[in-house]
Design a protein around this motif. Structure first.
Motif, short mmCIF file in Angstrom:
data_model
loop_
_atom_site.label_atom_id
_atom_site.label_comp_id
_atom_site.label_asym_id
_atom_site.label_seq_id
_atom_site.Cartn_x
_atom_site.Cartn_y
_atom_site.Cartn_z
N THR A 1 12.38 -8.61 6.50
CA THR A 1 12.64 -7.97 5.21
C THR A 1 11.36 -7.58 4.47
N TYR A 2 10.22 -7.85 5.04
CA TYR A 2 8.95 -7.51 4.38
C TYR A 2 8.73 -6.02 4.47
N ASP A 3 8.59 -5.38 3.33
CA ASP A 3 8.44 -3.93 3.29
C ASP A 3 7.09 -3.58 2.66
N VAL A 4 6.32 -2.85 3.42
CA VAL A 4 5.04 -2.37 2.91
C VAL A 4 5.26 -0.94 2.48
N GLY A 5 5.06 -0.69 1.19
CA GLY A 5 5.20 0.68 0.70
C GLY A 5 4.09 1.56 1.26
N ILE A 6 4.47 2.64 1.90
CA ILE A 6 3.49 3.52 2.54
C ILE A 6 2.53 4.10 1.52
N GLU A 7 3.05 4.48 0.36
CA GLU A 7 2.21 5.09 -0.67
C GLU A 7 1.19 4.09 -1.22
N SER A 8 1.63 2.88 -1.49
CA SER A 8 0.70 1.89 -2.03
C SER A 8 -0.34 1.50 -0.98
N PHE A 9 0.08 1.42 0.28
CA PHE A 9 -0.87 1.13 1.35
C PHE A 9 -1.90 2.23 1.47
N ALA A 10 -1.46 3.48 1.41
CA ALA A 10 -2.37 4.61 1.51
C ALA A 10 -3.34 4.64 0.32
N ASP A 11 -2.82 4.34 -0.87
CA ASP A 11 -3.69 4.31 -2.05
C ASP A 11 -4.77 3.24 -1.91
N LYS A 12 -4.38 2.06 -1.49
CA LYS A 12 -5.34 0.97 -1.31
C LYS A 12 -6.36 1.30 -0.23
N LEU A 13 -5.88 1.94 0.83
CA LEU A 13 -6.77 2.32 1.92
C LEU A 13 -7.80 3.34 1.44
N MET A 14 -7.37 4.31 0.66
CA MET A 14 -8.30 5.32 0.15
C MET A 14 -9.29 4.72 -0.85
#
Length: 92
Positions: free
Chosen positions: A72-85
């Motif tokens: 059930t662990y969901d990583v938000g793609i947008e938040s991950f991309a923001d943090k990566l950038m």
């Protein structure tokens, strides 16, 4: 041959030999001493505290581990991309 120059050179070498002999005798020397500043003591205490603590904070990671195991662990793609950038920009 100039004897005066030889005598002067010989005197230079003899003085160095005497000083080495005096330094080896070491009469009247006190023992070596180490003094650590208050800041140095604070650093030592901090290092000991870090060494005694756990590497992973179980209270934080336990819920994430259980969510991953259940699926059930969901990583938000947008938040991950923001943090990566943000990381990428910081490293530049």
């Amino acid at each position: 041959m100039r004897i005066e120059a030889y005598t002067q050179v010989q005197q230079l070498y003899n003085t160095k030999k005497v000083s080495k002999a005096q330094s080896k005798s070491g009469a009247g020397r006190s023992a070596d001493e180490l003094q650590i500043s208050d800041f140095g003591r604070d650093i030592q205490i901090a290092k000991q505290a870090v060494a005694a603590s756990q590497d992973v904070r179980e209270d934080v990671t336990a819920s994430i581990k259980s969510q991953i195991q259940v699926g059930t662990y969901d990583v938000g793609i947008e938040s991950f991309a923001d943090k990566l950038m943000k990381r990428y920009e910081e490293m530049r």
